[in-house]
Design an enzyme around this catalytic site. Structure first.
Site, mmCIF file in Angstrom:
data_model
loop_
_atom_site.group_PDB
_atom_site.id
_atom_site.type_symbol
_atom_site.label_atom_id
_atom_site.label_comp_id
_atom_site.label_asym_id
_atom_site.label_seq_id
_atom_site.Cartn_x
_atom_site.Cartn_y
_atom_site.Cartn_z
ATOM 1 N N ASN A 12 -11.293 -21.967 52.233
ATOM 2 C CA ASN A 12 -11.628 -20.612 52.703
ATOM 3 C C ASN A 12 -12.328 -19.881 51.554
ATOM 4 O OD1 ASN A 12 -11.660 -17.978 53.613
ATOM 5 N ND2 ASN A 12 -9.437 -17.673 53.423
ATOM 6 N N TRP A 13 -13.632 -19.713 51.696
ATOM 7 C CA TRP A 13 -14.424 -19.174 50.576
ATOM 8 C C TRP A 13 -14.350 -17.654 50.475
ATOM 9 C CZ3 TRP A 13 -19.651 -22.351 51.071
ATOM 10 C CH2 TRP A 13 -19.368 -23.712 50.922
ATOM 11 N N LYS A 14 -13.759 -17.021 51.477
ATOM 12 C CA LYS A 14 -13.627 -15.548 51.487
ATOM 13 C C LYS A 14 -14.984 -14.879 51.227
ATOM 14 C CE LYS A 14 -8.826 -16.100 50.286
ATOM 15 N NZ LYS A 14 -7.622 -15.584 49.673
ATOM 16 N N HIS A 98 -5.677 -13.935 59.096
ATOM 17 C CA HIS A 98 -5.420 -14.097 57.659
ATOM 18 C C HIS A 98 -4.730 -12.842 57.136
ATOM 19 C CE1 HIS A 98 -6.099 -14.466 53.366
ATOM 20 N NE2 HIS A 98 -6.263 -15.762 53.571
ATOM 21 N N GLU A 100 -5.157 -11.142 54.586
ATOM 22 C CA GLU A 100 -6.069 -10.106 54.075
ATOM 23 C C GLU A 100 -6.629 -9.265 55.228
ATOM 24 O OE1 GLU A 100 -8.451 -12.786 51.727
ATOM 25 O OE2 GLU A 100 -6.764 -13.003 50.347
ATOM 26 N N GLU A 170 1.121 -18.972 55.066
ATOM 27 C CA GLU A 170 0.632 -18.456 53.790
ATOM 28 C C GLU A 170 1.515 -17.294 53.350
ATOM 29 O OE1 GLU A 170 -3.712 -19.490 53.057
ATOM 30 O OE2 GLU A 170 -3.721 -17.701 54.296
ATOM 31 N N GLY A 176 -3.654 -15.911 46.004
ATOM 32 C CA GLY A 176 -4.486 -15.400 44.916
ATOM 33 C C GLY A 176 -3.691 -14.910 43.718
ATOM 34 N N SER A 216 -2.307 -20.182 46.500
ATOM 35 C CA SER A 216 -2.421 -20.743 45.153
ATOM 36 C C SER A 216 -2.264 -22.265 45.111
ATOM 37 C CB SER A 216 -1.426 -20.061 44.205
ATOM 38 O OG SER A 216 -1.714 -18.677 44.108
ATOM 39 N N GLY A 237 -7.901 -21.121 48.955
ATOM 40 C CA GLY A 237 -8.823 -20.022 48.674
ATOM 41 C C GLY A 237 -9.552 -20.274 47.363
ATOM 42 N N GLY A 238 -9.073 -19.630 46.295
ATOM 43 C CA GLY A 238 -9.735 -19.675 44.988
ATOM 44 C C GLY A 238 -10.160 -21.068 44.542
HETATM 45 P P1 PGA Z 1 -5.604 -18.776 47.357
HETATM 46 O O1 PGA Z 1 -5.918 -18.236 48.839
HETATM 47 O O2 PGA Z 1 -5.651 -20.281 47.407
HETATM 48 O O3 PGA Z 1 -6.670 -18.175 46.503
HETATM 49 O O4 PGA Z 1 -4.238 -18.291 47.009
HETATM 50 C C1 PGA Z 1 -5.406 -18.879 49.967
HETATM 51 C C2 PGA Z 1 -5.854 -18.178 51.223
HETATM 52 O O5 PGA Z 1 -5.882 -16.950 51.228
HETATM 53 O O6 PGA Z 1 -6.201 -18.804 52.237
#
Ligand code: PGA
Length: 261
Positions: A12-14, A98, A100, A170, A176, A216, A237-238
């Site tokens: 997930n590149w956000k 998600h 966020e 999650e 993050g 993470s 994500g990251g």
């Molecule tokens: P992260 O994000 O790996 O940067 O913690 C995961 C996500 O939000 O899908």
């Protein structure tokens, strides 16, 4: 429970990655695919890079997804993207709910549910996210929270459609933050989610369901997380933004799969 399901890894590149950065990263991922055996790989670029990504992945087993969709199929909704538009550009998956989106954009279990139905109408597979915030975990309310989110998100979903849905647990406090859930903490929630599927849709649907962990995920923890019985892969994500971390995550998951399958 049948044998372990092969790794299912989503990047997930956000709100990252220009078109040229997309080209470079996908080039590395596509080159790594032959070493990743039966792993299922999905990349989720920003909307602006979907067209280029679809072109680059046209002859690859790497699938394309989007980060969100609106629940109406078309109309005067400035700034929104619909299921038919995502499908048209080559998406097969779409992230829904998600944390966020829930935290910053007012997403609720009701709007998540509308989006799940909209995705399915357009033959997109929803990747439905659930997870508790830190206060809920500390108060012992994790399971109650994810059960409520599960029920809300999947309201009105038929036994046939549950097979098209990927779930992602999650924990919000792990996203993050560099603070990953321990394999045991994640497994406990994954087991509850699989039980929920079994209760509502039967044992066979539960045995086939894909339940991802996110928060993470890194090369150093993906092996031990994937070894858990009910963890089928990751929503990353990251660490999905660079080939140097995303590819080793998939390789570690494959290694764990070969050990436990
Ligand atoms: P992260 O994000 O790996 O940067 O913690 C995961 C996500 O939000 O899908």
């Amino acid at each position: 429970m049948p044998e372990k399901r092969p790794p299912f890894v989503v990047g997930n590149w956000k709100m990252h990655m220009t078109v040229s950065e997309t080209r470079a990263l996908l080039d590395s991922i596509v080159k790594a695919v032959p070493d990743l055996g039966t792993a299922r790989i999905v990349v989720i670029p920003p909307f602006t890079a979907l067209g280029e990504a679809a072109r680059l992945l046209a002859n690859s087993s790497v699938a394309l997804g989007a980060q969100n969709l609106f629940w109406e199929d078309k109309g005067a909704f400035t700034g929104e993207i619909s299921g038919p538009l995502l499908r048209d550009i080559g998406c097969r998956y779409v992230v829904v709910g998600h944390s966020e989106r829930r935290q910053f954009f007012g997403e609720t279990d009701i709007t998540v549910n509308k989006r799940v139905h909209a995705a399915l109408r357009s033959a997109l597979k929803p990747i439905v996210c659930v997870g508790e915030i830190l206060e809920e975990r500390d108060a012992g309310r994790t399971m109650a929270r994810v059960r409520t989110q599960f029920d809300g998100a999947l309201e009105g979903i038929s036994p046939e459609d549950i097979r098209k849905i990927v779930l992602a647990y999650e924990p919000v406090w792990a996203i993050g933050t560099g603070r990953t859930a321990t394999p045991g903490q994640a497994e406990d929630v994954h087991a509850v989610l699989r039980e929920k599927i079994a209760e509502k849709y039967g044992k066979e649907a539960a045995a086939c369901a894909i339940i991802l962990y996110g928060g993470s995920v890194k090369p150093a923890n993906s092996f031990s997380l994937f070894r858990e019985k009910n963890i089928d892969g990751f929503l990353v994500g990251g660490a999905s933004l660079e080939a140097e971390s995303f590819i080793p995550i998939m390789k570690e998951a494959m290694k764990a799969y070969k050990e436990v399958a």
